[in-house]
Design an enzyme around this catalytic site. Sequence first.
Site, PDB file in Angstrom:
ATOM      1  N   HIS A  68       0.847  -1.187   0.000  1.00 40.81           N
ATOM      2  CA  HIS A  68       0.000   0.000   0.000  1.00 40.81           C
ATOM      3  C   HIS A  68       0.884   1.240   0.000  1.00 40.81           C
ATOM      4  O   HIS A  68       1.810   1.348   0.800  1.00 40.81           O
ATOM      5  CB  HIS A  68      -0.906   0.026   1.237  1.00 40.81           C
ATOM      6  CG  HIS A  68      -2.081  -0.904   1.124  1.00 40.81           C
ATOM      7  ND1 HIS A  68      -3.172  -0.834   1.961  1.00 40.81           N
ATOM      8  CD2 HIS A  68      -2.346  -1.908   0.252  1.00 40.81           C
ATOM      9  CE1 HIS A  68      -4.053  -1.762   1.614  1.00 40.81           C
ATOM     10  NE2 HIS A  68      -3.568  -2.430   0.592  1.00 40.81           N
ATOM     11  N   TYR A 197      -9.152   5.600   7.412  1.00 39.27           N
ATOM     12  CA  TYR A 197      -9.265   6.006   8.813  1.00 39.27           C
ATOM     13  C   TYR A 197     -10.325   7.099   8.868  1.00 39.27           C
ATOM     14  O   TYR A 197     -10.121   8.191   8.323  1.00 39.27           O
ATOM     15  CB  TYR A 197      -7.938   6.553   9.333  1.00 39.27           C
ATOM     16  CG  TYR A 197      -6.882   5.499   9.588  1.00 39.27           C
ATOM     17  CD1 TYR A 197      -6.617   5.063  10.875  1.00 39.27           C
ATOM     18  CD2 TYR A 197      -6.137   4.954   8.543  1.00 39.27           C
ATOM     19  CE1 TYR A 197      -5.645   4.111  11.135  1.00 39.27           C
ATOM     20  CE2 TYR A 197      -5.169   4.000   8.785  1.00 39.27           C
ATOM     21  CZ  TYR A 197      -4.920   3.582  10.083  1.00 39.27           C
ATOM     22  OH  TYR A 197      -3.954   2.631  10.328  1.00 39.27           O
ATOM     23  N   PRO A 288      -3.665   0.320  18.665  1.00 39.20           N
ATOM     24  CA  PRO A 288      -3.429  -0.146  17.296  1.00 39.20           C
ATOM     25  C   PRO A 288      -3.603   0.915  16.212  1.00 39.20           C
ATOM     26  O   PRO A 288      -3.327   0.633  15.051  1.00 39.20           O
ATOM     27  CB  PRO A 288      -4.471  -1.257  17.128  1.00 39.20           C
ATOM     28  CG  PRO A 288      -5.576  -0.884  18.060  1.00 39.20           C
ATOM     29  CD  PRO A 288      -4.908  -0.249  19.242  1.00 39.20           C
ATOM     30  N   TYR A 378       4.250   6.549   9.935  1.00 38.34           N
ATOM     31  CA  TYR A 378       3.410   5.406   9.575  1.00 38.34           C
ATOM     32  C   TYR A 378       4.209   4.364   8.799  1.00 38.34           C
ATOM     33  O   TYR A 378       4.063   3.153   9.029  1.00 38.34           O
ATOM     34  CB  TYR A 378       2.212   5.876   8.753  1.00 38.34           C
ATOM     35  CG  TYR A 378       1.085   4.858   8.693  1.00 38.34           C
ATOM     36  CD1 TYR A 378      -0.011   4.955   9.547  1.00 38.34           C
ATOM     37  CD2 TYR A 378       1.102   3.809   7.776  1.00 38.34           C
ATOM     38  CE1 TYR A 378      -1.046   4.026   9.496  1.00 38.34           C
ATOM     39  CE2 TYR A 378       0.077   2.882   7.719  1.00 38.34           C
ATOM     40  CZ  TYR A 378      -0.991   2.992   8.581  1.00 38.34           C
ATOM     41  OH  TYR A 378      -2.013   2.065   8.534  1.00 38.34           O
TER      42      TYR A 378
END
Length: 390
Positions: A68, A197, A288, A378
């Site tokens: 991704h 998200y 998480p 990230y």
Amino acid sequence: MAVVGAGPAGLLLSHLLTAAGVDCVVVEARSRAYVEARLRAGILEQPTVDLLRAAGVGERLDAQGLRHDGIHLQWPGERHRIDFPALTGRSVWVYGQTEVVKDLVAARLAAGAPLHFEVSDVAVHDVGTTSPRVSFTDAGGTARRLDADVVVGADGFHGICRPSIPAALARTWERGYPFAWLGVLAEVPPSTDELIYAWHPDGFALHSMRSPSISRLYVQVDATERIEDWPDERIWEALQTRLGLPGWTLGTGPVLEKSITGMRSFVSSPMRHGRLFLVGDAAHIVPPTGAKGLNLAVADVAVLAEALLEFFSSGSQTLLDGYEQRALDRVWRATHFSWWMTSMLHTSGDGFDARLQLAQLQQVVSSTAAATVLAENYTGLPHALVGGPR
């Protein structure tokens, strides 16, 4: 060397050391079937993928993992993409922790290296000395003793290794959250190319995936909720509401598994006592939201493996003495990022907080500098953030 725990951290560390010629024994209380089936993290950072490939266990990852190049941030009526390669030159991979564990178990068994499942009565002894040992009863009921130069605790938050550090030396930092994630594994192709998200007044939602045919989805719920109060229809309704966007449709399908997971941040020090070293969840836990748990464990392993290889090859303890500081530098950075993502995306019922969250989201998607900070964290910071022990 003895490793307590056959999760990804313990297995990867033992694999790296065994490949370098260091004798290493791994003991695990659970069965092989259990450790290969328990659902955990699903996002691998670029440095994690690079290390797995370099260690020779990246073949299935490259064949089955989903690369991704970004994520989507959403709030009602708007969805924006964060382009990782454009901002950092890096990507992430969707490849479940269960698959990583399967790859590492297979590699260890193929090498004929000692790996004991379903052991009991595990205890560590004399870890403050230069001659630590591990005792346990194997699956056949035979009492065993491992005399080791080093013991590594990779046995998670509830394991026996961290409590073996004298209480007078231990210090912990913890942050609890008043919400939890209700997660479902659904037999339906993902409705998105990359993770979504979503901030919503009703609570956070996340659309993820495990494969081209299996979706992984989450909704924010109160920490006191019970899974029995969430039938499948209620879950899909919440997901449709929170992930809804004009012109986009959320696919639904049979729910294969569902559970509620509490959220907290936890860091423990020291990560080393004498010849005992802690890695992964034995020393720290993050919520998480930032996809950091497994990746932090791998970072610990990368730093500790380098130090142990120096120790076993030359006898030098320089890197071993610096292990905790080098590991904690990254742990706290990842803990902050996980807290920041969690705080930005989860609603608290406070209108003031809601406006601050929306302002933060708008800044991230409109500012290259802000988006780069998110992308850098990230996709994964370097495994060692400092040049050496301090």
